[in-house]
Every structure is written in C-alpha cells, then in structure tokens.
Write a protein that holds these residues in place. Structure first.
Motif, PDB file in Angstrom:
ATOM      1  N   GLU A 222     -29.063 -39.003  69.786  1.00 41.36           N
ATOM      2  CA  GLU A 222     -27.903 -39.539  69.083  1.00 41.36           C
ATOM      3  C   GLU A 222     -27.709 -38.829  67.749  1.00 41.36           C
ATOM      4  OE1 GLU A 222     -26.165 -43.961  67.871  1.00 41.36           O
ATOM      5  OE2 GLU A 222     -28.153 -43.733  68.767  1.00 41.36           O
ATOM      6  N   SER A 223     -26.514 -38.349  67.486  1.00 40.58           N
ATOM      7  CA  SER A 223     -26.136 -37.665  66.250  1.00 40.58           C
ATOM      8  C   SER A 223     -26.714 -36.260  66.132  1.00 40.58           C
ATOM      9  CB  SER A 223     -26.557 -38.488  65.014  1.00 40.58           C
ATOM     10  OG  SER A 223     -25.957 -39.764  65.047  1.00 40.58           O
ATOM     11  N   THR A 224     -27.166 -35.668  67.240  1.00 47.64           N
ATOM     12  CA  THR A 224     -27.632 -34.283  67.213  1.00 47.64           C
ATOM     13  C   THR A 224     -26.807 -33.452  68.182  1.00 47.64           C
ATOM     14  OG1 THR A 224     -29.282 -34.504  68.991  1.00 47.64           O
ATOM     15  CG2 THR A 224     -29.983 -35.071  66.746  1.00 47.64           C
ATOM     16  N   VAL A 225     -26.925 -32.133  68.046  1.00 45.99           N
ATOM     17  CA  VAL A 225     -26.249 -31.223  68.970  1.00 45.99           C
ATOM     18  C   VAL A 225     -27.297 -30.413  69.706  1.00 45.99           C
ATOM     19  CG1 VAL A 225     -24.177 -31.070  67.559  1.00 45.99           C
ATOM     20  CG2 VAL A 225     -26.033 -29.423  67.200  1.00 45.99           C
ATOM     21  N   ALA A 226     -26.911 -29.780  70.812  1.00 45.41           N
ATOM     22  CA  ALA A 226     -27.833 -28.986  71.606  1.00 45.41           C
ATOM     23  C   ALA A 226     -28.480 -27.905  70.737  1.00 45.41           C
ATOM     24  CB  ALA A 226     -27.100 -28.359  72.789  1.00 45.41           C
ATOM     25  N   GLY A 227     -29.795 -27.783  70.851  1.00 42.12           N
ATOM     26  CA  GLY A 227     -30.545 -26.783  70.099  1.00 42.12           C
ATOM     27  C   GLY A 227     -31.112 -27.287  68.785  1.00 42.12           C
TER      28      GLY A 227
END
Length: 354
Positions: A222-227
């Motif tokens: 939650e609240s992060t992006v890929a990588g």
C-alpha cells in the motif's frame, strides 16, 4: 533429533569449491576483500538460473539478496515494514517470526489456526492484515500447502495490499510434483510475496551459513510503486549487513551446480523420516509430516500434554524432541522430531539396528 542441525557431509564438489576459494585468499594475485553487499553476482545469477528457472520462474539477480542464513534474513526483512503493521502468524509457529516482530516493537499480531482439522494449513485471515508469514514445508508440523491453498493467500494479499513472507527453506524435501516448491509458482505472487531460501537444508550448510531473500521488482505494498521495496531492501542491506562470506558463496555456487548430489543428502534425511514415522506409528502414535519434510509432528495420547509426550519418548525410546507447546498454543499435546540426523541413531531408537 532435538534441533534442525544437519549431520551428513557436504557434497564433494562443494568441498572442492570451498578449498579452492580458501586457497585463492592466500595469494596476492587472487585475494579478494569485501564483495557486493547484495551478494556475489555469480551466486545470484545461479540462484535465478539453476534454482528458479527450472520451476518456470523468471527472476533477475537484482531481485536476489544473499544473506548468512534464513534466520538472519527473517529478522532483517521485517525492517522493511512499519511498526504499526498488523502481522499474521501461523500457530504453531517457527519462533523467530514472532521474536523478530516483538523485538522490533510490534504488538498487533494475530494467529492463524493450524490443527488436525485443516491439516495444519490455515485459512486466509478473516480481516485486513499487512504482513502474513507462511512456512511450507512447515516447521514444526511437517505440513505442505497445495497450489490451491497458496493461491488463496496470494489472492488475499493482492486484494488487501498485503505482503506474504514465504519461508521455503525446506523446499528441497518436496518430492510430490503437485506441491509448489516456491510461492512464485502461484500466479501473481511476484506482486505480493517475499521468499526466503537457504542452503542449510538443501546442501547441508548449517555450519557455513548461507541463504537468500527474493524481493521482486513487481512487489508493491500500500502506497508504494513497483521496484520501491526492492530498492529499499538494497538500502537496508547496505546499512545492516556487510555481505556473506565470499568463501561460502563460492560453495553456494558449487551446490547449485551439483543439485543432484545435494539432493542425495536430502533423500538420506527423507529415508530417516520414513523409518522413524513407520516405527512410531507401529507403536500406536499418530504422526504427521515426515513426507516432503524432515520433521515429524507426533501427537501424544489423549489427555497428555507436550512435556508428558516428551518425557515418554525420552524414557522409553531415548528420543529427544521439542515439546509442541513451545511453538504456540496449538502445539500443545504434540512433539516435534527432526530427522536431520544419522540413520543409525534412528534405527537404534526403533530397535532396527543391524
């Protein structure tokens, strides 16, 4: 039979690689110091190519983080997550999962019931949790999870933006082709799961200390992006850990190049499990595990607690195990036995000595 230590010698090719690596450190022209903090790139490439690729799993070396064993990785990986996260643990449980989170200061912990009725594979959480620890093949119960059961957890994690931390340390003991050896055999798992692996059991490295964690680039919380979590793990490892022994990593590369020889060691322990489980069953004891797993989860007679089961087997058969109650409330009345020992000792305990 008390703990998870191994007793069988290393594969000859591994020994040869260790000796060669040690010899190189004794010469100026071949001496090396600190290596890559994420781990020797050749080892990470070998993990991708020789361990995961045959299972139909495509990973990149940048997604692999070498450790000095699964125990350390278990403690380090939780540092990626906030202290207010809700943690879900199996009960019975491998104690370091709980200890790592308690030492970090987390208190919002729920337990997933594992018992005879569900074959020691829990149902998915009934409410939102942030991190789910799963261990299959399981320590201590010896249970394995089917693709369908793991798919339910992966679907849950994706739906709730949760993370699965999957302990696959005993994957080499799986002989049933229908049972997944990696969480990444499940569609969607690279988006929601971290996997912890180890050379301790698959190659007998308990005295050498070498393992790895997989943090896929596709992984999101939650609240992060890929990588983002992969990069965070790289930063965390550079701060907390100066890398596994370069000598031992050469042994790991060799182990991945002679997996059949290493599997013969695993098969030795599986034969131990067969002998012990059949012997205990003949005595009238109910046993779980021991198939696709080196652990046997012994159920005591009705009304007998774990310490009483411990005392009975110790006094009657000279077998030492770990009382199941030490693994959680659902372990009461059980005893965990390890078969990572010498076969002659098991045969002696079962009165099968030649």
């Amino acid at each position: 039979m008390l703990n998870a230590d191994t007793t069988h010698p290393l594969a000859p090719k591994v020994v040869e690689a260790l000796v060669d690596a040690a010899t190189q450190l004794g010469h100026q022209s071949t001496y090396t110091g600190y290596g890559e903090l994420e781990g020797n790139v050749k080892l990470r490439e070998a993990i991708c190519k020789n361990y995961y690729k045959p299972r139909g799993i495509d990973l990149q070396p940048e997604e692999i983080f070498v450790s000095d064993g699964a125990h350390s990785a278990t403690f380090d990986i939780q540092a990626l997550f906030g202290l207010d996260n809700i943690i879900a643990l199996q009960d019975p449980i491998y104690p370091p999962y709980l200890e790592a989170n308690l030492l970090a200061g987390r208190s919002d912990i729920i337990y997933l019931e594992c018992n005879e009725q569900n074959n020691f594979v829990p149902e998915i959480p009934k409410s939102k949790v942030d991190v789910i620890y799963l261990c299959f093949p399981n320590n201590p119960t010896g249970a394995v999870a089917t693709k369908e059961q793991l798919k339910a957890f992966v679907d849950y994690a994706i739906n709730y933006d949760s993370i699965i931390i999957f302990d696959a340390v005993y994957s080499a003991f799986i002989t049933d082709p229908k049972i997944p050896k990696s969480i990444y055999e499940i569609e969607g798992a690279t988006e929601c799961a971290i996997e912890i692996g180890s050379f301790s059991k698959m190659a007998g490295f308990t005295g050498l200390r070498l393992g790895w964690s997989v943090v896929p680039a596709a992984l999101t919380l939650e609240s992060t992006v890929a990588g983002e979590l992969t990069q965070l793990c790289r930063i965390s490892q550079s701060i907390r850990f100066w890398g596994a022994s370069s000598l031992v990593q050469q042994g790991g590369i060799a182990a991945l190049s002679c997996q059949q020889e290493c599997q013969e060691i695993v098969n030795y322990y599986l034969e131990n499990a067969r002998i012990l489980k059949e012997g205990l069953s003949a005595l009238g004891l109910t046993c779980f595990g021991g198939t696709n797993n080196p652990y046997i989860w012994v159920k005591g007679p009705e009304g007998m607690n774990s310490w009483e089961v411990f005392n009975q087997l110790l006094c009657k058969a000279d077998i030492v195990g770990i009382p199941g109650s030490l693994f959680g409330s659902n372990g009461e009345g059980f005893l965990r036995l390890s078969t990572l020992c010498r076969q002659e000792d098991i045969k002696k305990a079962m009165n099968l000595s030649d």
